[in-house]
Scaffold this motif. Structure first.
Motif, short mmCIF file in Angstrom:
data_model
loop_
_atom_site.label_atom_id
_atom_site.label_comp_id
_atom_site.label_asym_id
_atom_site.label_seq_id
_atom_site.Cartn_x
_atom_site.Cartn_y
_atom_site.Cartn_z
N LEU A 1 0.87 -1.16 0.00
CA LEU A 1 0.00 0.00 0.00
C LEU A 1 0.91 1.22 0.00
N ASP A 2 0.74 2.10 -0.97
CA ASP A 2 1.62 3.28 -1.03
C ASP A 2 0.96 4.51 -0.44
N SER A 3 -0.30 4.36 0.01
CA SER A 3 -0.97 5.50 0.64
C SER A 3 -2.11 4.98 1.51
N TRP A 4 -2.50 5.81 2.46
CA TRP A 4 -3.65 5.51 3.33
C TRP A 4 -4.22 6.83 3.77
N GLU A 5 -5.51 7.04 3.49
CA GLU A 5 -6.17 8.28 3.90
C GLU A 5 -7.41 7.94 4.69
N ASP A 6 -7.67 8.72 5.74
CA ASP A 6 -8.85 8.58 6.60
C ASP A 6 -9.67 9.86 6.54
N PRO A 7 -10.30 10.17 5.40
CA PRO A 7 -11.11 11.38 5.35
C PRO A 7 -12.31 11.29 6.30
N ALA A 8 -12.63 12.39 6.96
CA ALA A 8 -13.76 12.42 7.89
C ALA A 8 -14.58 13.68 7.63
N ASN A 9 -15.59 13.54 6.80
CA ASN A 9 -16.47 14.63 6.43
C ASN A 9 -17.56 14.75 7.50
N ALA A 10 -17.94 15.95 7.87
CA ALA A 10 -18.94 16.17 8.92
C ALA A 10 -20.32 15.65 8.53
N GLU A 11 -20.61 15.55 7.24
CA GLU A 11 -21.94 15.15 6.80
C GLU A 11 -22.01 13.73 6.26
N GLU A 12 -20.91 12.98 6.30
CA GLU A 12 -20.89 11.63 5.73
C GLU A 12 -20.17 10.68 6.67
N ASN A 13 -20.21 9.39 6.30
CA ASN A 13 -19.47 8.39 7.05
C ASN A 13 -17.97 8.61 6.89
N ALA A 14 -17.21 8.28 7.92
CA ALA A 14 -15.76 8.32 7.81
C ALA A 14 -15.34 7.22 6.85
N THR A 15 -14.41 7.51 5.98
CA THR A 15 -14.03 6.57 4.93
C THR A 15 -12.54 6.23 4.99
N ILE A 16 -12.17 5.28 4.17
CA ILE A 16 -10.77 4.88 3.97
C ILE A 16 -10.51 4.98 2.48
N SER A 17 -9.35 5.48 2.13
CA SER A 17 -8.92 5.53 0.74
C SER A 17 -7.47 5.07 0.71
N SER A 18 -7.17 4.11 -0.15
CA SER A 18 -5.81 3.58 -0.19
C SER A 18 -5.48 3.14 -1.61
N ASN A 19 -4.20 2.91 -1.85
CA ASN A 19 -3.74 2.46 -3.16
C ASN A 19 -2.72 1.35 -2.97
N PHE A 20 -2.98 0.21 -3.60
CA PHE A 20 -2.10 -0.96 -3.54
C PHE A 20 -1.30 -1.01 -4.83
N THR A 21 0.02 -0.96 -4.72
CA THR A 21 0.90 -1.05 -5.89
C THR A 21 1.38 -2.48 -6.02
N VAL A 22 1.08 -3.09 -7.17
CA VAL A 22 1.41 -4.50 -7.41
C VAL A 22 2.87 -4.63 -7.80
N GLU A 23 3.53 -5.60 -7.18
CA GLU A 23 4.91 -5.93 -7.53
C GLU A 23 4.86 -7.09 -8.53
N MET A 24 5.56 -7.00 -9.60
CA MET A 24 5.57 -7.98 -10.69
C MET A 24 4.20 -8.06 -11.35
N GLU A 25 3.78 -9.25 -11.79
CA GLU A 25 2.54 -9.38 -12.56
C GLU A 25 1.46 -10.11 -11.77
N PRO A 26 0.23 -9.59 -11.73
CA PRO A 26 -0.86 -10.29 -11.05
C PRO A 26 -1.09 -11.66 -11.68
N GLN A 27 -1.53 -12.61 -10.87
CA GLN A 27 -1.77 -13.97 -11.33
C GLN A 27 -3.27 -14.26 -11.31
N PHE A 28 -3.76 -14.95 -12.31
CA PHE A 28 -5.17 -15.28 -12.42
C PHE A 28 -5.37 -16.76 -12.11
N GLY A 29 -6.38 -17.05 -11.30
CA GLY A 29 -6.65 -18.43 -10.95
C GLY A 29 -7.98 -18.54 -10.22
#
Length: 172
Positions: A118-146
């Motif tokens: 994960l190259d980032s993690w954000e915990d936005p907390a808006n007064a009018e909405e649910n607290a959320t999580i935002s993140s980004n996963f950077t893949v190393e090499m090639e994803p595998q399908f199965g």
């Protein structure tokens, strides 16, 4: 499903499971309240102009998964993922398509497996909405399908099963 009938896939049937790479003796776990994720693939293409015409130099595959969820109080997976960013720990990620029509005879579901960070993690907390999580996963090499197996606990985290109105008896 008939061979000539093509159906739409529903995004709600695609879930993400995570595990620290160093904890391979444990089962992967689902981040609760996932709202959206995007698995993306890209390559840099360099156009080389020659006197005979253009050539394309194809770069390496780059993949990442953007993740959005609503924060859950006391979710151990959310805590583990946040700490993995802080500590720079390598993760395993599965995107599992939990659709009964796609389930194999040996109870496996179509899946994509990847390792990375994960190259980032954000915990936005808006007064009018649910607290959320935002993140980004950077893949190393090639994803595998199965195909992936879901435990009873993982399936329960996806969707509870129908229960009858009567109390179960021993052996049911």
């Amino acid at each position: 499903m008939a061979d000539n009938q093509i159906k739409m896939q529903e995004g709600k049937n695609k879930i993400l499971l995570f595990r620290l790479l160093e904890n391979q003796s444990e089962e992967a776990a689902k981040l609760v309240f996932q709202t959206e994720h995007t698995f993306s693939y890209s390559r840099e293409l360099e156009r080389i102009i020659t006197k005979d015409g253009s050539l394309i130099n194809v770069g390496e595959l780059e993949s990442e998964v953007s993740i959005e969820a609503i924060q859950a109080m006391g979710d151990p997976v959310g805590d583990m993922l946040r700490q993995s960013v802080i500590k720079g720990q390598k993760l395993e990620l599965w995107e599992v398509t939990v659709d009964e029509e796609l389930k194999t005879p040996d109870n496996k579901y179509p899946a994509i497996y990847a390792q990375g960070y994960l190259d980032s993690w954000e915990d936005p907390a808006n007064a009018e909405e649910n607290a959320t999580i935002s993140s980004n996963f950077t893949v190393e090499m090639e994803p595998q399908f199965g195909e992936a197996t879901l435990t009873d606990e993982q399936q329960a985290a996806v969707q509870y099963a129908f229960q009858d109105t009567t109390a179960p008896t021993n052996g049911e």
